[in-house]
Design a protein around this motif. Structure first.
Motif, mmCIF file in Angstrom:
data_model
loop_
_atom_site.group_PDB
_atom_site.id
_atom_site.type_symbol
_atom_site.label_atom_id
_atom_site.label_comp_id
_atom_site.label_asym_id
_atom_site.label_seq_id
_atom_site.Cartn_x
_atom_site.Cartn_y
_atom_site.Cartn_z
ATOM 1 N N ASP A 183 46.965 38.804 48.965
ATOM 2 C CA ASP A 183 48.412 38.921 49.046
ATOM 3 C C ASP A 183 48.789 39.260 50.488
ATOM 4 O O ASP A 183 48.371 40.300 51.006
ATOM 5 C CB ASP A 183 48.839 40.044 48.076
ATOM 6 C CG ASP A 183 50.339 40.164 47.954
ATOM 7 O OD1 ASP A 183 51.041 39.763 48.897
ATOM 8 O OD2 ASP A 183 50.792 40.673 46.908
ATOM 9 N N PRO A 242 45.080 40.782 43.903
ATOM 10 C CA PRO A 242 45.133 39.423 44.460
ATOM 11 C C PRO A 242 45.117 39.404 45.988
ATOM 12 O O PRO A 242 45.390 40.421 46.635
ATOM 13 C CB PRO A 242 46.457 38.879 43.931
ATOM 14 C CG PRO A 242 47.248 40.037 43.492
ATOM 15 C CD PRO A 242 46.318 41.179 43.242
ATOM 16 N N GLY A 270 34.243 42.851 55.068
ATOM 17 C CA GLY A 270 35.336 41.897 54.971
ATOM 18 C C GLY A 270 35.837 41.626 53.574
ATOM 19 O O GLY A 270 36.673 40.754 53.375
ATOM 20 N N VAL A 271 35.344 42.361 52.580
ATOM 21 C CA VAL A 271 35.803 42.109 51.209
ATOM 22 C C VAL A 271 37.018 42.968 50.844
ATOM 23 O O VAL A 271 37.573 42.831 49.755
ATOM 24 C CB VAL A 271 34.677 42.350 50.157
ATOM 25 C CG1 VAL A 271 33.494 41.427 50.414
ATOM 26 C CG2 VAL A 271 34.237 43.799 50.138
ATOM 27 N N GLY A 272 37.411 43.840 51.776
ATOM 28 C CA GLY A 272 38.587 44.676 51.523
ATOM 29 C C GLY A 272 38.258 46.069 51.030
ATOM 30 O O GLY A 272 39.108 46.767 50.477
ATOM 31 N N LYS A 273 37.021 46.507 51.295
ATOM 32 C CA LYS A 273 36.590 47.839 50.849
ATOM 33 C C LYS A 273 37.464 48.939 51.436
ATOM 34 O O LYS A 273 37.922 49.839 50.715
ATOM 35 C CB LYS A 273 35.123 48.026 51.251
ATOM 36 C CG LYS A 273 34.570 49.405 51.040
ATOM 37 C CD LYS A 273 33.148 49.490 51.547
ATOM 38 C CE LYS A 273 32.996 49.003 52.972
ATOM 39 N NZ LYS A 273 33.811 49.762 53.944
ATOM 40 N N SER A 274 37.733 48.860 52.749
ATOM 41 C CA SER A 274 38.537 49.912 53.390
ATOM 42 C C SER A 274 39.978 49.875 52.894
ATOM 43 O O SER A 274 40.597 50.920 52.669
ATOM 44 C CB SER A 274 38.511 49.747 54.911
ATOM 45 O OG SER A 274 37.186 49.838 55.361
ATOM 46 N N THR A 275 40.499 48.672 52.711
ATOM 47 C CA THR A 275 41.863 48.516 52.196
ATOM 48 C C THR A 275 41.966 49.169 50.811
ATOM 49 O O THR A 275 42.911 49.895 50.516
ATOM 50 C CB THR A 275 42.205 47.009 52.098
ATOM 51 O OG1 THR A 275 41.942 46.410 53.369
ATOM 52 C CG2 THR A 275 43.633 46.779 51.701
ATOM 53 N N ASN A 291 38.552 42.183 44.529
ATOM 54 C CA ASN A 291 39.625 42.072 45.519
ATOM 55 C C ASN A 291 39.770 40.622 45.958
ATOM 56 O O ASN A 291 38.820 39.842 45.866
ATOM 57 C CB ASN A 291 39.323 42.960 46.722
ATOM 58 C CG ASN A 291 40.520 43.050 47.662
ATOM 59 O OD1 ASN A 291 41.675 43.006 47.228
ATOM 60 N ND2 ASN A 291 40.250 43.162 48.954
HETATM 61 P P1 ADP Z 1 36.082 45.759 54.577
HETATM 62 O O1 ADP Z 1 36.370 47.237 54.605
HETATM 63 O O2 ADP Z 1 35.418 45.331 53.309
HETATM 64 O O3 ADP Z 1 35.390 45.267 55.782
HETATM 65 P P2 ADP Z 1 38.926 45.421 55.051
HETATM 66 O O4 ADP Z 1 39.526 46.399 54.081
HETATM 67 O O5 ADP Z 1 38.859 45.826 56.471
HETATM 68 O O6 ADP Z 1 37.483 44.978 54.534
HETATM 69 O O7 ADP Z 1 39.723 44.051 54.863
HETATM 70 C C1 ADP Z 1 39.434 42.910 55.671
HETATM 71 C C2 ADP Z 1 40.742 42.179 55.966
HETATM 72 O O8 ADP Z 1 41.279 41.634 54.772
HETATM 73 C C3 ADP Z 1 41.836 43.062 56.543
HETATM 74 O O9 ADP Z 1 42.572 42.303 57.481
HETATM 75 C C4 ADP Z 1 42.710 43.384 55.333
HETATM 76 O O10 ADP Z 1 44.064 43.636 55.697
HETATM 77 C C5 ADP Z 1 42.599 42.113 54.549
HETATM 78 N N1 ADP Z 1 42.717 42.334 53.080
HETATM 79 C C6 ADP Z 1 41.986 43.145 52.300
HETATM 80 N N2 ADP Z 1 42.351 43.053 51.008
HETATM 81 C C7 ADP Z 1 43.379 42.159 50.974
HETATM 82 C C8 ADP Z 1 44.203 41.620 49.931
HETATM 83 N N3 ADP Z 1 44.031 41.963 48.652
HETATM 84 N N4 ADP Z 1 45.165 40.735 50.292
HETATM 85 C C9 ADP Z 1 45.335 40.359 51.588
HETATM 86 N N5 ADP Z 1 44.585 40.804 52.594
HETATM 87 C C10 ADP Z 1 43.619 41.693 52.308
#
Ligand code: ADP
Length: 328
Positions: A285, A283, A87-92, A246
């Motif tokens: 965002d 950020p 949930g920290v945005g690793k995949s994003t 992130n």
């Molecule tokens: P992880 O891979 O760490 O589990 P995800 O990449 O799936 O995390 O991101 C978790 C959620 O947060 C998703 O809904 C994604 O769209 C959102 N998210 C990630 N980074 C950001 C950001 N910088 N701003 C807004 N939303 C974000």
């Protein structure tokens, strides 16, 4: 006659140059050598070129030395993207950095190693696509609209199908994806599952990444988890490229200004305490989340989001340029 000169000049080569010599031609005092430089990094290639030029220029009858270099196999570099928790945005980050690197002209592939919660098919708009296979049964990655081929468990299972595999099967699925026919890809970004379990360690041991990125949010807890993730890479002898923060500050959806309700600098301070590079902050965002949900990575567009990803991608590219890779 020319053959005699060639033989004499070959003897003048430094040992590494001699062992990598593919061909040598001499015409009117101009020596042209072709060296196989597969597996050497940029610094080693530069040194070799200088050594060969210096050695031959001192020889009688030589007015100019030209050195051509070829690497039969591209040295593919693997970048693991890890985080201590989900949930920290690793995949994003993995998806956007892959796209940002591809925009710099590099050939990039993306492996979604997050087999229990795959998200790269959605992030890169390839849901419903299926990989094909080569005659020797290697997977052929799915092409995405963003110039980044991708493989994810989501491409190998039916939508919504629960994946309840045990460790060894999960490990084999990962191996097949990393070992796929990635073609020209010079860089393979591997989106690892969150945490520091056996699958991650097995993966690191089987395919030693060239380097690892650690993604964290500014919160203390996430940073502590990130420290654990760094421990995992240390255990696997994988160098840390650096940390990315992130959801760092909040980007106003109206004016774009970034405010910092939780303060700034946590990940940067943690990185410097641990002696690791800090690669940048992205950020929180709404646009990034909306783009992600639409399978339209922000890094492929224009504006501050794309610029932030591009800056981090550039730092990663520079780091990679100074490292060797494993043969593709
Ligand atoms: P992880 O891979 O760490 O589990 P995800 O990449 O799936 O995390 O991101 C978790 C959620 O947060 C998703 O809904 C994604 O769209 C959102 N998210 C990630 N980074 C950001 C950001 N910088 N701003 C807004 N939303 C974000």
């Amino acid at each position: 006659m020319s053959d005699d000169i060639t033989e004499r000049l070959k003897l003048a080569l430094p040992p590494l140059g001699a062992s990598r010599l593919q061909s040598m031609k001499v015409a009117d005092g101009v020596v042209t050598t072709v060296l196989d430089v597969a597996g050497l990094d940029r610094l080693e290639r530069d040194r070799l070129e200088v050594a060969v030029k210096d050695a031959l220029r001192g020889e009688a009858g030589v007015s100019e030395v030209r050195v051509a270099m070829m690497a039969d196999k591209p040295a593919r570099k693997i970048v693991a993207v890890g985080s201590g928790k989900g949930g920290v945005g690793k995949s994003t980050l993995a998806a956007n950095l892959a796209v940002a690197l591809a925009r710099t002209g590099r050939k990039v592939g993306l492996v979604d190693a997050d087999i229990y919660g795959p998200s790269q098919a959605r992030l890169l708009a390839t849901e419903g696509s299926r990989p094909t296979a080569t005659p020797d049964k290697k997977l052929v990655p799915v092409e995405s609209p963003w110039g980044v081929p991708v493989l994810s468990m989501a491409h190998l299972t039916e939508p919504g199908q629960a994946i309840a595999w045990r460790g060894p099967m999960a490990g084999n699925a990962l191996s097949q994806m990393v070992d796929a026919d990635w073609g020209e890809a010079e860089i393979l970004i591997v989106d690892l599952p969150p945490g520091t379990g056996d699958v991650q360690l097995t993966m690191l041991q089987r395919f030693k990444p060239t380097g690892a990125l650690i993604v964290s949010t500014p919160q203390d807890l996430a940073l502590m988890d990130a420290t654990r993730a760094i421990g995992l890479f240390d255990q696997g002898n994988v160098p840390i490229i650096g940390m990315v923060e992130n959801m760092a500050g909040y980007a106003c959806p109206h004016c774009g200004e970034v405010s910092d309700p939780f303060g700034t600098g946590g990940a940067q301070a943690a990185a410097s305490t641990m002696g690791h590079a800090f690669l940048g902050r992205i950020p929180l965002d709404i646009a990034i989340r909306q783009d992600s949900d639409a399978g339209n990575p922000s890094a492929a567009g224009e504006g501050p989001q794309a610029e932030a990803f591009a800056e981090i991608a550039q730092r990663i590219a520079t780091w990679l340029d100074n490292q060797g890779g494993v043969p593709a």
